[in-house]
Design an enzyme around this catalytic site. Structure first.
Site, mmCIF file in Angstrom:
data_model
loop_
_atom_site.group_PDB
_atom_site.id
_atom_site.type_symbol
_atom_site.label_atom_id
_atom_site.label_comp_id
_atom_site.label_asym_id
_atom_site.label_seq_id
_atom_site.Cartn_x
_atom_site.Cartn_y
_atom_site.Cartn_z
ATOM 1 N N SER A 1 0.851 -1.189 0.000
ATOM 2 C CA SER A 1 0.000 0.000 0.000
ATOM 3 C C SER A 1 0.898 1.255 0.000
ATOM 4 C CB SER A 1 -0.934 -0.059 1.206
ATOM 5 O OG SER A 1 -1.994 0.820 1.046
ATOM 6 N N ASP B 1 -8.185 -4.804 -6.388
ATOM 7 C CA ASP B 1 -7.806 -3.613 -5.630
ATOM 8 C C ASP B 1 -8.202 -2.390 -6.434
ATOM 9 O OD1 ASP B 1 -6.759 -1.602 -4.136
ATOM 10 O OD2 ASP B 1 -4.793 -2.552 -3.842
ATOM 11 N N HIS C 1 -7.165 -5.527 -1.920
ATOM 12 C CA HIS C 1 -5.932 -4.919 -1.429
ATOM 13 C C HIS C 1 -5.140 -5.915 -0.570
ATOM 14 C CE1 HIS C 1 -3.538 -1.360 -0.863
ATOM 15 N NE2 HIS C 1 -3.730 -1.296 0.424
#
Ligand SMILES: *[C@@H]1O[C@H](CO)[C@@H](O)[C@H](O)[C@H]1NC(C)=O
Ligand SMILES: *[C@@H]1O[C@H](CO)[C@@H](O)[C@H](O)[C@H]1NC(C)=O
Ligand SMILES: *[C@@H]1O[C@H](CO)[C@@H](O)[C@H](O)[C@H]1NC(C)=O
Ligand SMILES: *[C@@H]1O[C@H](CO)[C@@H](O)[C@H](O)[C@H]1NC(C)=O
Ligand SMILES: *[C@@H]1O[C@H](CO)[C@@H](O)[C@H](O)[C@H]1NC(C)=O
Ligand SMILES: *[C@@H]1O[C@H](CO)[C@@H](O)[C@H](O)[C@H]1NC(C)=O
Ligand SMILES: *[C@@H]1O[C@H](CO)[C@@H](O)[C@H](O)[C@H]1NC(C)=O
Ligand SMILES: *[C@@H]1O[C@H](CO)[C@@H](O)[C@H](O)[C@H]1NC(C)=O
Ligand SMILES: *[C@@H]1O[C@H](CO)[C@@H](O)[C@H](O)[C@H]1NC(C)=O
Ligand SMILES: *[C@@H]1O[C@H](CO)[C@@H](O)[C@H](O)[C@H]1NC(C)=O
Ligand SMILES: *[C@@H]1O[C@H](CO)[C@@H](O)[C@H](O)[C@H]1NC(C)=O
Ligand SMILES: *[C@@H]1O[C@H](CO)[C@@H](O)[C@H](O)[C@H]1NC(C)=O
Length: 722
Positions: free
Chosen positions: A575, A655, A687
């Site tokens: 991330s 995602d 994600h």
């Protein structure tokens, strides 16, 4: 269940072990434990995965005795029961949602019983959709009032997937921003809170009014009302007063577009009235006039039903603003609810107030949790607290996942730590009595403990920062003093997040350390739990102070942590941590690593407008892509000439906040430059990699990659899917 009840003795023989990905992923997973009203027992669910069977190795619901710590089977059948709630006003009474409805396929049923005789429950209501998130109030009339939630059609009717009609075309068609979110494309349907009543008449029955959609009457100009707020909202987004007379929920600002704003408001309504609920902290409210316009959450009624506590952020397009605790007085007045005496309790507390919010017996104070120096601790606020009040933490070293106040005033706490997924203890007058610690019981976790974990503080790069920054160090389970281990430099996401002393099934630092690394997990500028100034200072500065902080942390390790071999180190992150590994690849620090691992990270900030949370990137990049130079300034792909370090890239198809094209373009560039690189994709993951079989491949291939570059082990020659 016998699987882990019988192992306490075996542990003494096996001793310290190494936490492999297989052991992590096939460890028993437990929910937090929920105490009965009389405080005698707490109920929890568990499940386990088997890599031999490639299937669940079982699940169930157990009780832990809160005096002895003994664990027994609850007698409740977890494959039939979706969720269980204790009945207020009883000792051990329960109401539960049974996932089967024989009359209405796709619906569920409500049953009432007692945990002391779990197979003598009675069916009390047949519901026409797969409702979940049950909350119940036992009213003075004896009737039970309850709230649940479900997906609903625009006309307010709950969606039953069994009877849903599939349209002939698969087209998706939009005239406004926010077309998909997290892992889901938006349709016209929205989640809603539904109210129902079980009238008491010898036995219970759903009252004639049936189920009422509480969000349906709310008018909107931009955003249709939705509760729980997706994708992470749950039953903490709504509450029912203990006397059953008032309900409250949070829902996004109806006049603001969801792609551009985070604002949400707290609504209240009278349970007995069909009048639409009203927001008391929306535009023109006392709160808004005082500058508090952001997201709202955690509505929680006092025991006497006269007060409502909740949290709110100030800014209406910043997801990482401080969460502040408020209370209001509430009273049914006519067909509505009168709200008065709005006040802030935590204005002077430089931490985010988090849930659960639990009123103490007598309603004189409120318990909350907050992240503080990389732990999540319980705090208590007297209802008279003003802006000068700063509470002392009631718990210390771990991450509190859940807690409850027992009838004798003690706290029952469910916590996790880097070394345990479940530590359950009673805190009475400051004395801690541990009832259960998974790492002492589960054979998969044998040998885990605080002895592998330490921390250090280092200087930040922001010259105005008045405090040092924090980092964890996690050593291998079989660590030896006279050996050095390659550094695994671990970079967290958010960026407004942290590495905290808690358990994780993804990015579990002990699993990485047990591959033979010293894991260093710093909390640089942008991290949460160290004061709002540290968090806010990353705005417009993604590759600036946080990067320089990481350089400082690396220098600290290089000079002060002799067990870490920095010559053969690797860096890894997901991330924002994935973005940062790309930025490290683009900058000098990249030269200090033998390999980089990037999971779902931005590699091209100029492509960031493919996200749906436009408010996020607009806040963090000081404006939109057409009017802020921060996008060009902090773009890893603007420094391609510096790329040189072997890099493993994971990017998942579902995602939608960080689309997979970022991972693919980075991989294509590295391949074009002849830099060793691999690309892994999970078409069915968002994600996060959540499925055990996928997670095992993720770990196996990443570890193969870093073990090759850091330790010279052979590289697998058949990448998955190639
Ligand atoms: C639990 O429910 C499942 C599904 O209905 C059933 O097959 C199983 O026999 C039940 N187990 C027990 C112990 O009653
Ligand atoms: C509701 O609470 C009362 C005590 O206030 C109790 O007698 C009654 O059994 C409770 N109802 C249910 C369904 O548990
Ligand atoms: C759940 O509902 C089904 C269908 O009515 C019933 O056969 C089963 O016994 C119920 N199980 C429990 C635990 O209530
Ligand atoms: C309840 O079910 C258990 C098995 O789960 C059984 O041993 C017990 O006899 C049952 N009790 C009653 C009252 O049916
Ligand atoms: C609401 O809409 C759904 C889907 O179109 C439909 O199946 C349902 O009958 C409608 N409900 C009412 C009360 O009109
Ligand atoms: C109570 O139950 C009886 C028998 O089912 C029914 O005749 C009566 O109308 C019910 N009373 C109320 C208030 O629901
Ligand atoms: C919503 O709008 C309709 C039509 O203008 C109006 O009749 C209704 O009172 C409004 N509801 C609320 C809760 O403001
Ligand atoms: C805490 O201490 C007070 C005063 O000694 C005592 O009255 C109370 O029972 C204690 N609470 C618990 C949960 O032990
Ligand atoms: C608290 O955590 C540290 C790790 O930073 C550990 O070394 C220490 O033993 C812990 N203390 C207690 C009381 O658990
Ligand atoms: C950290 O900052 C302190 C105070 O400014 C300074 O004395 C110290 O030398 C710094 N340490 C390093 C490693 O730069
Ligand atoms: C490290 O120390 C252990 C005993 O503590 C010893 O057995 C081993 O030979 C030592 N290894 C090296 C490389 O010195
Ligand atoms: C959303 O915000 C952008 C600025 O980033 C603005 O240009 C746009 O008009 C806004 N759209 C809506 C629907 O509010």
């Amino acid at each position: 269940m016998a699987r882990y009840l019988s192992v306490a003795a075996a542990l003494a023989v096996t001793g310290a072990a190494v936490l492999t990905p297989e052991l992590l992923l096939s460890t028993v997973r437990r929910t937090a434990a929920d105490p009965s009203p009389d405080g005698s027992v707490a109920l929890f669910s568990y499940s386990q995965y088997s890599f031999e069977e490639h299937a669940s190795a079982g699940s169930g619901m157990n009780l832990i005795d809160l005096k002895t710590g003994d664990i027994t089977d609850s007698g409740l059948n977890a494959s039939e029961i979706n969720e269980v709630v204790w009945l207020p006003g009883t000792e051990t009474g329960i109401i539960y949602i049974n996932g089967t409805n024989e009359e209405i396929p796709g619906g569920v049923t409500l049953w009432i019983g007692d945990i002391k005789s779990p197979n003598t429950s009675t069916l009390v209501a047949s519901l026409d959709a797969p409702y979940s998130g049950l909350k119940v109030a036992n009213t003075s009339s004896g009737d039970l009032h309850f709230l649940v939630n479900s997906m609903a059609y625009p006309n307010g009717t709950a969606v039953n997937p069994e009877t849903e009609v599939t349209p002939a075309s698969t087209a998706r068609y939009y005239s406004d921003v926010y077309v998909r979110h997290w892992d889901t494309w938006l349709t016209k349907n929205r989640y809603a809170v539904f109210a129902g009543a079980l009238s008491a008449n010898n036995s219970y029955a759903l009252s004639g009014a049936g189920m009422r959609n509480l969000n349906h009457g709310i008018n909107f100009t931009a955003t249709q009302s939705e509760t729980p707020i997706q994708p992470f909202g749950d039953l903490s987004d709504y509450d029912l007063s203990p006397d059953g007379s008032i309900y409250a929920f949070v829902s996004k600002a109806p006049q603001l577009n969801k792609a551009n704003y985070t604002a949400s408001y707290a609504y209240v309504g009278a349970f007995a009235s069909s009048e639409a609920p009203v927001a008391f902290n929306g535009p023109d409210s006392e709160a808004a006039k005082a500058g508090h316009k952001g997201a709202s959450g955690l509505p929680s009624f006092s025991w006497d039903s006269s007060k409502l506590a909740y949290v709110q952020q100030d800014e209406d397009y910043y997801e990482s603003d401080r969460w502040i605790l408020y209370t209001v007085d509430v009273a049914v007045e006519g067909s509505g609810v009168a709200v008065s005496n709005w006040k802030s309790l935590s204005a002077g507390f430089d931490r985010w107030v988090q849930g659960p919010i639990i009123w103490a017996e007598g309603d004189e104070s409120i318990f909350v949790t907050a992240e503080d120096y990389a732990r999540v601790k319980v705090f208590n606020f007297p209802i008279t607290a003003d802006e000068s009040f700063v509470p002392e933490p009631l718990t210390s070293n771990t991450t509190v996942a859940s807690y409850a106040v027992l009838p004798d005033g003690s706290l029952f706490v469910s916590a996790t730590a880097i070394w345990t997924p479940n530590e359950w203890y009673i805190l009475a007058n400051g004395t801690k009595n541990t009832l259960f610690d998974a790492s002492q019981v589960d054979p998969n976790l044998a040998g885990l403990g605080a002895h592998t974990v330490s921390e250090f503080f280092f200087n930040g790069s922001n010259p105005d920062l008045k405090q040092q920054l924090h980092s964890w160090v996690i050593k291998p389970s079989n660590y030896k003093d006279n050996v050095t281990y390659p550094l695994a430099f671990y970079i967290h996401g958010g960026p407004q997040g942290s590495w905290a002393n808690g358990w994780s099934n993804r990015w579990n630092p002990q699993v990485w350390a047990d591959q033979g690394y010293i894991v260093v997990a710093p909390n640089p500028t942008g991290s949460t739990g160290f004061g709002q100034y540290v968090t806010d200072s990353i705005q417009g500065n993604w590759g600036g102070w946080p990067y320089e902080d990481l350089v400082n942390a690396w220098n600290y390790v290089n000079t002060s942590l002799p067990c870490a071999d920095t010559v053969n180190g690797i860096a890894a992150g997901a991330s924002y941590g994935g973005y940062m590994t790309n930025w490290i690849q683009a900058n000098d620090l990249g030269n200090e690593f033998k390999a980089i691992v990037t999971h779902d990270g931005i590699s091209n900030t100029q492509a960031a407008w493919a996200t749906e949370e436009l408010w996020f990137i607009r806040h963090d990049y000081n404006g939109s892509i057409w009017n802020s130079d921060a996008y060009a300034k902090w773009n890893p792909q603007n420094h391609i000439a510096n790329f040189s370090t072997p890099q493993f890239i994971v990017h998942n198809t579902k995602d939608y906040r960080l689309p997979e094209s970022d991972g693919i373009s980075m991989f294509n560039i590295l391949q074009g430059l002849g830099i060793p690189s691999r690309f892994m994709n999970f078409p069915d993951e968002n994600h996060w990699v959540l499925k055990q079989e996928n997670s095992l491949v993720w770990h196996t291939e990443i570890f193969n990659w870093i073990n090759h570059y850091a330790k010279g082990e052979p590289l697998s020659d058949t990448p998955v899917g190639n």
